[in-house]
Design a protein around this motif. Structure first.
Motif: not given
Length: 166
Positions: A29-31, A124-128, A139-145, A151-164
């Protein structure tokens, strides 16, 4: 191997590829995906996508989900980090906790490989998916706007991480 109720999570095997390829196509899915829809005859495994990187979720013997865990980079200085590069759950079984079970299986696999941190990228648009990862301790560690045009929309790339580590 993880088992809860009728759910089994296990490492992928080469013979899983045909069924895994169908799941990969039907869950695209493009989501969630920045690349094009996989072709009808596209496989999953190749030199850089090997069965050992995948954990599969099975219900009644049918593959209904997967997660792929790989080194974040090939650098020795980064060998303590693993990254989720693919997570999918069949739409017919969503809402049953399979996504969370696969994320936990990814954490376990990363720990087994000596990792101290598990990271991922989510659109960024993939809320689920973002809610799932947050419930699993990421947790969010950063984002690239506006990193991707989908599909014709600019979408953010969200970086997340979890310590193990505890």
């Amino acid at each position: 191997m993880h088992q809860a109720d009728d759910l089994i999570i296990r490492p992928a095997r080469a013979e899983d590829e045909p069924e895994l390829a169908v799941l990969n196509r039907t869950t695209w899915t493009p989501l969630a995906d920045v690349g094009p829809r996989p072709a009808e005859d596209a496989g999953v495994f190749d030199e850089t996508h090997t069965p050992d990187q995948f954990r599969l979720a099975l219900l009644d013997g049918r593959i209904v989900g997967y997660v792929r865990v790989v080194p974040a980079t090939p650098l020795a200085s980064n060998r303590h980090v693993r990254q989720i590069q693919g997570l999918a759950v069949d739409t017919s079984v969503r809402g049953r906790g399979l996504g969370a079970a696969l994320v936990e299986a990814a954490c376990a696999a990363a720990r087994e490989q000596g990792a101290r941190k598990l990271s991922l990228r989510v659109l960024g648009h993939n809320a689920p998916a973002r809610r799932l990862y947050e419930r699993c301790g990421f947790v969010v560690e950063g984002s690239l706007a506006e990193e991707f045009l989908i599909d014709g929309r600019y979408v953010d790339d969200i970086w997340m991480a979890r310590p193990l580590t505890d």
